[in-house]
Design a protein around this motif. Structure first.
Motif, PDB file in Angstrom:
ATOM      1  N   MET A   1      42.382 -15.114  77.926  1.00 47.00           N
ATOM      2  CA  MET A   1      42.159 -16.207  78.117  1.00 47.00           C
ATOM      3  C   MET A   1      43.837 -16.819  76.839  1.00 47.00           C
ATOM      4  SD  MET A   1      39.692 -19.160  76.594  1.00 47.00           S
ATOM      5  CE  MET A   1      37.679 -18.353  77.231  1.00 47.00           C
TER       6      MET A   1
ATOM      7  N   ALA B   1      42.031 -18.850  81.852  1.00 46.74           N
ATOM      8  CA  ALA B   1      42.062 -17.170  81.474  1.00 46.74           C
ATOM      9  C   ALA B   1      41.692 -16.315  82.731  1.00 46.74           C
ATOM     10  CB  ALA B   1      40.086 -17.816  81.305  1.00 46.74           C
TER      11      ALA B   1
ATOM     12  N   ARG C   1      35.810  -8.518  86.369  1.00 43.74           N
ATOM     13  CA  ARG C   1      34.428  -7.955  85.923  1.00 43.74           C
ATOM     14  C   ARG C   1      34.795  -6.852  87.020  1.00 43.74           C
ATOM     15  NH1 ARG C   1      30.076 -11.728  86.099  1.00 43.74           N
ATOM     16  NH2 ARG C   1      28.684  -9.514  85.808  1.00 43.74           N
TER      17      ARG C   1
ATOM     18  N   GLN D   1      37.896 -10.350  79.357  1.00 38.32           N
ATOM     19  CA  GLN D   1      38.137 -11.954  79.649  1.00 38.32           C
ATOM     20  C   GLN D   1      39.934 -12.264  78.907  1.00 38.32           C
ATOM     21  OE1 GLN D   1      37.488 -16.497  79.872  1.00 38.32           O
ATOM     22  NE2 GLN D   1      36.326 -15.457  81.261  1.00 38.32           N
TER      23      GLN D   1
ATOM     24  N   TYR E   1      36.344 -10.882  75.063  1.00 39.90           N
ATOM     25  CA  TYR E   1      36.914 -11.935  75.142  1.00 39.90           C
ATOM     26  C   TYR E   1      37.551 -11.796  74.627  1.00 39.90           C
ATOM     27  CZ  TYR E   1      33.891 -14.565  78.336  1.00 39.90           C
ATOM     28  OH  TYR E   1      33.745 -15.233  79.649  1.00 39.90           O
TER      29      TYR E   1
ATOM     30  N   ARG F   1      32.441  -6.598  81.533  1.00 35.63           N
ATOM     31  CA  ARG F   1      33.671  -7.957  81.584  1.00 35.63           C
ATOM     32  C   ARG F   1      34.522  -7.854  80.521  1.00 35.63           C
ATOM     33  NH1 ARG F   1      31.308 -13.542  81.275  1.00 35.63           N
ATOM     34  NH2 ARG F   1      33.247 -14.643  82.610  1.00 35.63           N
TER      35      ARG F   1
ATOM     36  N   ASP G   1      39.578 -13.233  84.285  1.00 35.67           N
ATOM     37  CA  ASP G   1      38.381 -12.921  84.353  1.00 35.67           C
ATOM     38  C   ASP G   1      38.243 -11.488  84.625  1.00 35.67           C
ATOM     39  OD1 ASP G   1      35.925 -12.521  83.603  1.00 35.67           O
ATOM     40  OD2 ASP G   1      34.747 -14.778  85.171  1.00 35.67           O
TER      41      ASP G   1
END
Length: 457
Positions: A105, A114, A118, A103, A236, A101, A116
């Motif tokens: 942001m 954001a 995955r 992300q 992230y 995953r 996202d």
């Protein structure tokens, strides 16, 4: 023994237009080792492992009390290249989580936007893992010892030894050690490169400072908060209010039972701002959007470290007779905004160096005629090609609009979409144009930013 031209042909290296006279024996110098490598990070250990496996007598010197003890970096490792070297890397190495995953942001003072992503395909085959260098580096140095290298921790190399235009060893205090080849893998500051006269102090716009905390949390809590399962993990990348306008960004990486969190701040911009790197780090970790991920955690590690940010501008003067510069010392790091890469590029540079050093030792010529093949090998590999592809990324990421105005505009557009206040709705384009009227960014500016992003990324 085959001639130099035969060895060059067998290794697919292109011979120089004129083959230089071999550089091998130096009067008054009796080598203690074939190769001395300074720096027990990823680049240094991979080079030591490869050359030891090739049958060469290798000394790996590390300034820390053990490899990894002074390395702050460590987060997402794009591990395909290490799997080529160590087929059982994922089973044997101290990896934390497999990243499935990612992300991106945009963080504002009281809002965030954001993207996202995955994907199960990122786990089969595994593309990236999180690591902690205090665990990974000792494992790598152990592999070096298994291959026959001598690992010498707790030793600071003060200078290089040069004789008759050739580097022949290292000096630590009053002690001297000699070798056929020296490999500098001593990190982004690379005082050895300066000592060798290869470069002066690195310009500040080629550097960033990273400030990082490792926050201990229960594995189950991490999986719930970051919405991952089992051995999966999340990465992230954050830009905007996390740095309060300073060029750079924030990051969150999930480990097994901890989270690596912090900021990376471009050094010249940080200095101009007058801000404190530690204060910006604390601001990011306590931001209303970020704090819930870390709530209830225990601080396990904290530190700061310089990071190479200059891209291809830092890849110069990497070879001298008897000397190569690899890894972070050679500036092999790459930040595209989407990914931050260093360890895989360091590994690739170490492989290129080891191939050429092996060739030089077998041909008994450690002059530039053969050692310059290191640069060619790097340029022809994924390392050089990726560095070239994203050569304009550092320039684009200096754009001040990235650190406030773009995030606020994105949030304002989405606010107009989701704020159903009983006034008649507009189509998306008028909604966007309405938000732009109150933004500092004009339409031509947005077009310009978009075009620069396409060219750079």
């Amino acid at each position: 023994m085959n001639g130099i031209a035969d060895i060059l042909r067998e290794s697919s290296l292109k011979p120089a237009k004129s083959v230089p006279q071999p550089m091998w024996e130096v009067p008054g110098v009796e080598p203690d080792f074939d190769v001395i490598i300074i720096g027990g990070g990823v680049a240094g250990t991979v080079a030591a492992y490869q050359l030891s496996r090739a049958g060469h007598d290798v000394l790996l010197i590390e300034r820390g009390q053990e490899p990894g003890s002074k390395n702050l970096s460590g987060g997402v490792l794009y591990c395909r290249v290490l799997q080529e070297i160590f087929p059982d890397f994922l089973q044997d190495a101290p990896v934390e989580r497999k990243i499935t995953r990612n992300q991106l942001m945009l963080l504002n003072g009281d809002s965030s936007v954001a993207l996202d992503y995955r994907d199960a395909r990122l786990a089969d085959p595994v593309n990236a893992v999180t690591v902690l260098r205090a665990k990974l580096d000792p494992w790598l140095s152990g592999k070096c010892e298994e291959a026959g290298a001598t690992v010498m921790p707790g030793v600071r190399v003060d200078s290089l030894i040069e004789r008759d235009g050739q580097f022949v060893g290292v000096r630590s205090g009053d002690e001297e050690l000699y070798s056929r080849v020296v490999i500098a893998a001593d990190g982004v500051n690379s005082f050895l490169s300066r000592d060798a006269g290869l470069r002066g102090p690195e310009p500040k716009d080629n550097l960033a400072v990273g400030v990082k905390s490792v926050i201990g949390l229960d594995a189950g809590v991490i999986e719930e908060r970051f919405r991952v399962n089992g051995g999966e993990g999340a990465a992230y990348a954050v830009v905007g209010d996390c740095t309060r306008g300073v060029a750079g960004g924030g990051f969150l990486y999930t480990n097994i039972d901890s989270v690596s969190a912090g900021v990376v701040l471009r050094l010249d911009d940080l200095e101009r701002s007058g801000a404190s790197s530690s204060q910006l780090h604390d601001h990011f970790l306590t931001h209303p959007t970020i704090a819930p991920f870390l709530a209830g955690g225990e601080l396990m590690e904290y530190g700061c470290h310089l990071i190479a940010e200059g891209g291809v501008r830092m890849q110069h003067d990497l070879v001298r007779p008897g000397l190569l510069v690899i890894g972070d010392a050679a500036g092999f790091t790459l930040n595209t905004g989407f990914t931050v890469r260093g360890m895989d590029l360091a590994t690739g540079s170490a492989l290129a160096a080891a191939k050429v050093v092996d060739l030089a030792l077998r041909s008994q010529d450690v002059g530039r005629g053969i050692l310059d093949g290191y640069v060619s090998n790097c340029n022809d590999s994924f390392v050089g090609r990726d560095m070239s592809t994203y050569r304009n990324a550092p320039i684009f990421l200096k754009s001040p609009e990235m650190y406030g105005d773009i995030g606020r505009l994105a949030a304002d557009i989405l606010y107009r979409i989701y704020d159903l206040d009983m006034t008649p709705r507009k189509h998306l384009l008028p909604t966007m144009l309405s938000a732009m009227k109150s933004s500092k960014l004009s339409f031509p500016q947005l077009i310009s930013i978009g075009l620069r992003a396409v060219r750079a990324l």
